[in-house]
Design a protein around this motif. Structure first.
Motif, mmCIF file in Angstrom:
data_model
loop_
_atom_site.group_PDB
_atom_site.id
_atom_site.type_symbol
_atom_site.label_atom_id
_atom_site.label_comp_id
_atom_site.label_asym_id
_atom_site.label_seq_id
_atom_site.Cartn_x
_atom_site.Cartn_y
_atom_site.Cartn_z
ATOM 1 N N GLU A 164 44.104 32.518 37.022
ATOM 2 C CA GLU A 164 44.121 31.861 35.715
ATOM 3 C C GLU A 164 42.871 32.224 34.908
ATOM 4 O O GLU A 164 42.947 32.478 33.706
ATOM 5 C CB GLU A 164 44.227 30.345 35.900
ATOM 6 C CG GLU A 164 44.425 29.563 34.618
ATOM 7 C CD GLU A 164 45.728 29.878 33.901
ATOM 8 O OE1 GLU A 164 45.865 29.458 32.730
ATOM 9 O OE2 GLU A 164 46.606 30.545 34.490
ATOM 10 N N TRP A 165 41.704 32.270 35.570
ATOM 11 C CA TRP A 165 40.478 32.725 34.904
ATOM 12 C C TRP A 165 40.670 34.148 34.393
ATOM 13 O O TRP A 165 40.256 34.492 33.284
ATOM 14 C CB TRP A 165 39.300 32.688 35.870
ATOM 15 C CG TRP A 165 38.602 31.367 36.002
ATOM 16 C CD1 TRP A 165 38.597 30.551 37.091
ATOM 17 C CD2 TRP A 165 37.790 30.713 35.030
ATOM 18 N NE1 TRP A 165 37.836 29.426 36.847
ATOM 19 C CE2 TRP A 165 37.320 29.504 35.595
ATOM 20 C CE3 TRP A 165 37.402 31.037 33.723
ATOM 21 C CZ2 TRP A 165 36.502 28.624 34.912
ATOM 22 C CZ3 TRP A 165 36.577 30.164 33.029
ATOM 23 C CH2 TRP A 165 36.140 28.969 33.630
ATOM 24 N N ARG A 166 41.276 34.970 35.226
ATOM 25 C CA ARG A 166 41.481 36.378 34.854
ATOM 26 C C ARG A 166 42.418 36.484 33.655
ATOM 27 O O ARG A 166 42.226 37.340 32.782
ATOM 28 C CB ARG A 166 42.040 37.138 36.056
ATOM 29 C CG ARG A 166 42.223 38.629 35.839
ATOM 30 C CD ARG A 166 42.524 39.299 37.164
ATOM 31 N NE ARG A 166 42.828 40.709 37.022
ATOM 32 C CZ ARG A 166 43.015 41.540 38.059
ATOM 33 N NH1 ARG A 166 42.920 41.079 39.299
ATOM 34 N NH2 ARG A 166 43.286 42.820 37.859
ATOM 35 N N ARG A 167 43.419 35.623 33.599
ATOM 36 C CA ARG A 167 44.368 35.663 32.488
ATOM 37 C C ARG A 167 43.719 35.182 31.189
ATOM 38 O O ARG A 167 43.856 35.814 30.136
ATOM 39 C CB ARG A 167 45.583 34.785 32.809
ATOM 40 C CG ARG A 167 46.667 34.811 31.736
ATOM 41 C CD ARG A 167 47.756 33.788 32.037
ATOM 42 N NE ARG A 167 47.292 32.411 31.926
ATOM 43 C CZ ARG A 167 47.182 31.753 30.762
ATOM 44 N NH1 ARG A 167 47.481 32.353 29.613
ATOM 45 N NH2 ARG A 167 46.772 30.490 30.755
ATOM 46 N N LYS A 168 42.997 34.055 31.260
ATOM 47 C CA LYS A 168 42.444 33.449 30.054
ATOM 48 C C LYS A 168 41.183 34.151 29.565
ATOM 49 O O LYS A 168 40.941 34.250 28.370
ATOM 50 C CB LYS A 168 42.118 31.973 30.300
ATOM 51 C CG LYS A 168 43.330 31.085 30.543
ATOM 52 C CD LYS A 168 42.949 29.619 30.504
ATOM 53 C CE LYS A 168 41.836 29.280 31.466
ATOM 54 N NZ LYS A 168 41.535 27.815 31.491
ATOM 55 N N GLY A 169 40.362 34.610 30.495
ATOM 56 C CA GLY A 169 39.083 35.186 30.128
ATOM 57 C C GLY A 169 38.009 34.123 30.005
ATOM 58 O O GLY A 169 38.290 32.918 29.910
ATOM 59 N N LEU A 170 36.758 34.562 30.009
ATOM 60 C CA LEU A 170 35.598 33.677 30.013
ATOM 61 C C LEU A 170 34.649 34.098 28.898
ATOM 62 O O LEU A 170 34.300 35.272 28.775
ATOM 63 C CB LEU A 170 34.883 33.767 31.367
ATOM 64 C CG LEU A 170 33.595 32.983 31.551
ATOM 65 C CD1 LEU A 170 33.875 31.490 31.588
ATOM 66 C CD2 LEU A 170 32.896 33.418 32.838
ATOM 67 N N SER A 171 34.232 33.143 28.091
ATOM 68 C CA SER A 171 33.264 33.417 27.044
ATOM 69 C C SER A 171 31.856 33.391 27.635
ATOM 70 O O SER A 171 31.485 32.449 28.341
ATOM 71 C CB SER A 171 33.399 32.367 25.933
ATOM 72 O OG SER A 171 32.445 32.587 24.929
ATOM 73 N N LEU A 178 35.808 38.595 25.507
ATOM 74 C CA LEU A 178 35.904 37.772 26.710
ATOM 75 C C LEU A 178 35.734 38.611 27.966
ATOM 76 O O LEU A 178 36.110 39.784 28.006
ATOM 77 C CB LEU A 178 37.259 37.062 26.751
ATOM 78 C CG LEU A 178 37.544 36.063 25.634
ATOM 79 C CD1 LEU A 178 38.959 35.512 25.769
ATOM 80 C CD2 LEU A 178 36.520 34.937 25.626
ATOM 81 N N HIS A 180 36.867 38.995 31.906
ATOM 82 C CA HIS A 180 37.999 38.608 32.738
ATOM 83 C C HIS A 180 37.638 38.834 34.214
ATOM 84 O O HIS A 180 37.774 39.947 34.730
ATOM 85 C CB HIS A 180 39.237 39.417 32.350
ATOM 86 C CG HIS A 180 39.723 39.099 30.972
ATOM 87 N ND1 HIS A 180 40.759 38.226 30.724
ATOM 88 C CD2 HIS A 180 39.280 39.516 29.752
ATOM 89 C CE1 HIS A 180 40.949 38.132 29.422
ATOM 90 N NE2 HIS A 180 40.068 38.899 28.808
ATOM 91 N N THR A 189 29.353 31.788 35.450
ATOM 92 C CA THR A 189 29.359 30.517 34.725
ATOM 93 C C THR A 189 27.942 29.960 34.555
ATOM 94 O O THR A 189 27.725 29.083 33.723
ATOM 95 C CB THR A 189 30.226 29.483 35.455
ATOM 96 O OG1 THR A 189 29.815 29.406 36.825
ATOM 97 C CG2 THR A 189 31.695 29.886 35.398
#
Length: 387
Positions: A164-171, A178, A180, A189
């Protein structure tokens, strides 16, 4: 890591996607464990009738329980077992608290990893009301090679979360676009160390080595600030694949190269950056290697090899937390002694107080140390001759 039993001549037909299934005795399967735990020699059936108390007694006797009931009940069972394990014992010092916490986490991992689930030849999960896990499994393991795959449920849940992290991406602060992350690759994080890198002056046109790249986030920050190129290394193939994919997503692939390597790439660079594991203790599993560095081996080898990999006028950028010192795992002044031993001088430093959630959590057993944690960016250069 995977292990595979040799196939037999008898194969079960794949079940319908909406039909829970069980693994027959003697059926060939592939076993996946992030901690290299050996495959179960004996599997005992378990379903929704099993209470948490009974499950805990059985796994403490060494049983592996193959769960065949409802997915949501299985998750609740894991949580209930975990709550019955209690907390780390009280400790008098930060070091004792750290040791107790690691023992508690290891016990929890070993206990919960004995609740196992089966996936079929299409990576379908044999539990009622189960989500689609096939994509998460293919992202980590590739295509299935046997009719059945066994995996600890706790690990599979972690894979689903990572997918799910990989799909949404992280700012990430300072990064345009983003990030991923992939399963098993350290998730940035904790942004304090990332933000420190933004303070590095004069990166334009620099050739960079990124040692232990992980997701590649430090490389991408430097490239977006004008670095000419980055050659990144990591000892984990997952991290290399993750960094390459993110470079493509961010439009940086032309100036970015990632390779699987033990430490440095060949040659020299104007900037050599590393955010190494910061706790000098043995890792318990593959994921741990991003945080735990047994006997400071990675850190010492990085410092020893740094001078020879710096181009004339080059600088090394080392990001390191002082948590090991606060816990009593590394003596005060040890790092400075290593700089001197390896022929390095500190040109400048930037530091920031830890702002991650555990630093503020007074219920955390390590709060006394984590609340005082500081991350420092060291700019290192070869010491003058005769110094």
């Amino acid at each position: 890591m995977p292990s595979s039993r040799p196939p037999t001549s008898r194969g079960a037909p794949p079940p319908r996607a909406d039909t829970p299934f069980t693994l027959a005795p003697g059926e060939p399967f592939t076993w996946h464990s992030e901690s290299d735990a050996p495959e179960p020699e004996r599997l005992s059936p378990a379903d929704d009738r099993l209470s948490a108390d009974a499950a805990l007694k059985r796994v403490r006797r060494g049983e592996y329980l193959l769960y065949t009931g409802d997915f949501h009940n299985a998750r609740q069972l894991l949580g209930a077992i975990g709550r019955r394990l209690g907390h780390a014992e009280k400790a008098r010092s930060p070091l004792e608290a750290f040791r107790a916490e690691r023992r508690a986490r290891q016990l929890e991992h070993e206990t919960l990893s004995r609740i196992v689930v089966a996936l079929d030849s299409q990576y379908r999960l044999g539990l009622s009301r189960a989500p689609d896990v096939a994509l998460a499994c293919r992202q980590v393991w590739g295509e299935p090679t046997t009719a059945f795959t066994l995996v600890p449920l706790k690990q599979l849940l972690g894979m689903l979360g990572a997918a799910e992290w990989r799909r949404k991406g992280l700012s990430v602060p300072g990064l345009t676009g983003l990030l991923h992350p992939h399963y098993g690759v350290y998730l940035p994080t904790r942004t304090d160390y990332v933000e420190l890198l933004l303070s590095v002056p004069d990166v334009k046109g620099k050739r960079v080595f990124d040692v232990g790249t992980g997701t590649g986030v430090l490389s991408f920050l430097l490239l977006q600030r004008g670095a000419e190129s980055v050659v990144a290394t990591d000892c984990d193939s997952r991290a290399v694949a993750c960094a390459r994919e993110n470079a493509e997503r961010l439009g940086l692939a032309r100036r970015f190269q990632a390779m699987e390597a033990d430490l440095f790439p060949e040659g020299q660079a104007d900037l050599v950056v590393s955010n190494p594991p910061w706790i000098p203790e043995p890792p318990k599993n593959r994921v741990d290697r991003a945080v735990f560095d047994e006997d400071n081996r990675f850190l010492q080898r990085f410092l020893e090899g740094l001078p020879s990999h710096l181009a004339p006028g080059g600088e090394g950028l080392l990001l390191l937390s002082n948590l090991a010192v606060l816990l009593g795992l590394r003596p005060q002044g040890w790092l400075e002694e290593q700089f001197a031993r390896c022929g390095l001088s500190v040109k400048w430093t930037r530091s920031t107080q830890a702002r991650h959630s555990k630093a503020k959590d007074r219920s955390d057993p390590l709060h006394a140390a984590r609340s005082r944690e500081v991350t420092t960016l060291y700019c290192l250069v070869p010491a003058p001759r005769g110094a």
